[in-house]
Design a protein around this motif. Structure first.
Motif, mmCIF file in Angstrom:
data_model
loop_
_atom_site.group_PDB
_atom_site.id
_atom_site.type_symbol
_atom_site.label_atom_id
_atom_site.label_comp_id
_atom_site.label_asym_id
_atom_site.label_seq_id
_atom_site.Cartn_x
_atom_site.Cartn_y
_atom_site.Cartn_z
ATOM 1 N N ILE A 13 0.893 -1.221 -0.068
ATOM 2 C CA ILE A 13 0.240 0.068 -0.003
ATOM 3 C C ILE A 13 0.957 1.494 0.150
ATOM 4 O O ILE A 13 0.452 2.050 -0.870
ATOM 5 N N LEU A 14 1.912 1.349 0.665
ATOM 6 C CA LEU A 14 2.688 2.400 1.127
ATOM 7 C C LEU A 14 3.414 2.883 -0.125
ATOM 8 O O LEU A 14 3.911 3.834 -0.495
ATOM 9 N N SER A 15 3.812 1.673 -1.068
ATOM 10 C CA SER A 15 4.824 1.859 -2.240
ATOM 11 C C SER A 15 3.881 2.541 -3.189
ATOM 12 O O SER A 15 4.331 3.120 -4.263
ATOM 13 N N ALA A 26 -4.757 10.506 -4.877
ATOM 14 C CA ALA A 26 -5.472 9.096 -5.230
ATOM 15 C C ALA A 26 -6.538 9.012 -4.328
ATOM 16 O O ALA A 26 -6.318 9.816 -3.135
ATOM 17 N N THR A 27 -7.534 8.128 -4.429
ATOM 18 C CA THR A 27 -8.559 8.021 -3.311
ATOM 19 C C THR A 27 -8.064 6.540 -2.853
ATOM 20 O O THR A 27 -7.242 5.677 -3.484
ATOM 21 N N TYR A 28 -8.575 6.265 -1.522
ATOM 22 C CA TYR A 28 -8.646 5.126 -0.705
ATOM 23 C C TYR A 28 -8.850 4.008 -1.618
ATOM 24 O O TYR A 28 -8.165 2.993 -1.829
ATOM 25 N N GLY A 29 -9.986 3.949 -2.393
ATOM 26 C CA GLY A 29 -10.570 3.128 -3.423
ATOM 27 C C GLY A 29 -9.581 2.838 -4.303
ATOM 28 O O GLY A 29 -9.248 1.526 -4.947
ATOM 29 N N GLN A 30 -9.139 3.883 -5.010
ATOM 30 C CA GLN A 30 -8.271 3.812 -6.096
ATOM 31 C C GLN A 30 -6.776 3.011 -5.668
ATOM 32 O O GLN A 30 -6.466 1.983 -6.575
ATOM 33 N N ILE A 31 -6.295 3.361 -4.532
ATOM 34 C CA ILE A 31 -4.959 2.469 -4.041
ATOM 35 C C ILE A 31 -5.568 1.038 -3.702
ATOM 36 O O ILE A 31 -4.794 0.022 -4.193
ATOM 37 N N ARG A 37 -7.230 -5.307 -4.451
ATOM 38 C CA ARG A 37 -8.012 -5.434 -3.304
ATOM 39 C C ARG A 37 -9.252 -4.654 -3.200
ATOM 40 O O ARG A 37 -9.494 -3.601 -2.477
ATOM 41 N N ASP A 38 -9.871 -4.432 -4.204
ATOM 42 C CA ASP A 38 -10.812 -3.491 -4.700
ATOM 43 C C ASP A 38 -11.888 -3.114 -3.575
ATOM 44 O O ASP A 38 -12.483 -1.987 -3.479
ATOM 45 N N ARG A 39 -12.374 -3.801 -2.722
ATOM 46 C CA ARG A 39 -13.132 -3.599 -1.712
ATOM 47 C C ARG A 39 -12.453 -3.195 -0.348
ATOM 48 O O ARG A 39 -13.203 -3.257 0.766
ATOM 49 N N ALA A 41 -10.913 -0.245 0.521
ATOM 50 C CA ALA A 41 -10.592 1.140 0.810
ATOM 51 C C ALA A 41 -10.326 1.346 2.254
ATOM 52 O O ALA A 41 -9.226 2.309 2.632
ATOM 53 N N ARG A 42 -11.243 0.867 3.256
ATOM 54 C CA ARG A 42 -10.976 1.254 4.629
ATOM 55 C C ARG A 42 -9.696 0.781 4.934
ATOM 56 O O ARG A 42 -9.068 1.102 6.001
ATOM 57 N N LEU A 43 -9.247 -0.410 4.488
ATOM 58 C CA LEU A 43 -8.007 -0.937 5.020
ATOM 59 C C LEU A 43 -6.836 -0.058 4.587
ATOM 60 O O LEU A 43 -6.069 0.153 5.313
ATOM 61 N N VAL A 44 -6.940 0.375 3.441
ATOM 62 C CA VAL A 44 -5.927 1.507 2.927
ATOM 63 C C VAL A 44 -6.028 2.687 3.945
ATOM 64 O O VAL A 44 -4.786 3.008 4.369
ATOM 65 N N GLY A 45 -7.084 3.194 4.399
ATOM 66 C CA GLY A 45 -7.111 4.200 5.397
ATOM 67 C C GLY A 45 -6.518 3.967 6.580
ATOM 68 O O GLY A 45 -5.876 4.871 7.150
#
Length: 102
Positions: A13-15, A26-31, A37-39, A41-45
């Motif tokens: 994620i950080l890379s 970028a958006t959380y969902g985009q990352i 891992r399309d679903r 976004a909260r994990l990215v946050g």
């Protein structure tokens, strides 16, 4: 089988965050989508909220799907403005103009 959050996933994620160009967001969902891992976004946050423990990353360049900045991080808007990102009158980033096109 569910994937478990581990350091490998955190650094994946950080890379991606590290690749966001200055002056873009970028958006959380985009990352989440970029790491397959399309679903998640909260994990990215969640990972970005802990990013300081892993080094220096431009997490300020990540906003939600509406272009809103993190509610408890007032410095985020300042950092984006320093990079030339202009906010709309409603306080959101204009994703049509500033979203990172991968």
């Amino acid at each position: 089988m569910t994937k478990v959050l581990n350091e490998s996933l955190i650094y994946e994620i950080l890379s991606v965050v590290e690749e966001i160009p200055e002056g873009k967001v970028a958006t959380y969902g985009q990352i989440a989508k970029l790491i397959g891992r399309d679903r998640n976004a909260r994990l990215v946050g969640f990972v970005l909220s802990k990013a300081e423990f892993y080094g220096r990353y431009p997490c300020h360049r990540v906003v939600n799907h509406q272009g809103r900045t993190a509610p408890m991080w007032s410095e985020q808007k300042i950092l984006l403005e320093k990079e030339g990102v202009v906010f709309k009158s409603d306080g959101k980033v204009d994703l049509a103009k500033y979203q990172w096109k991968v």
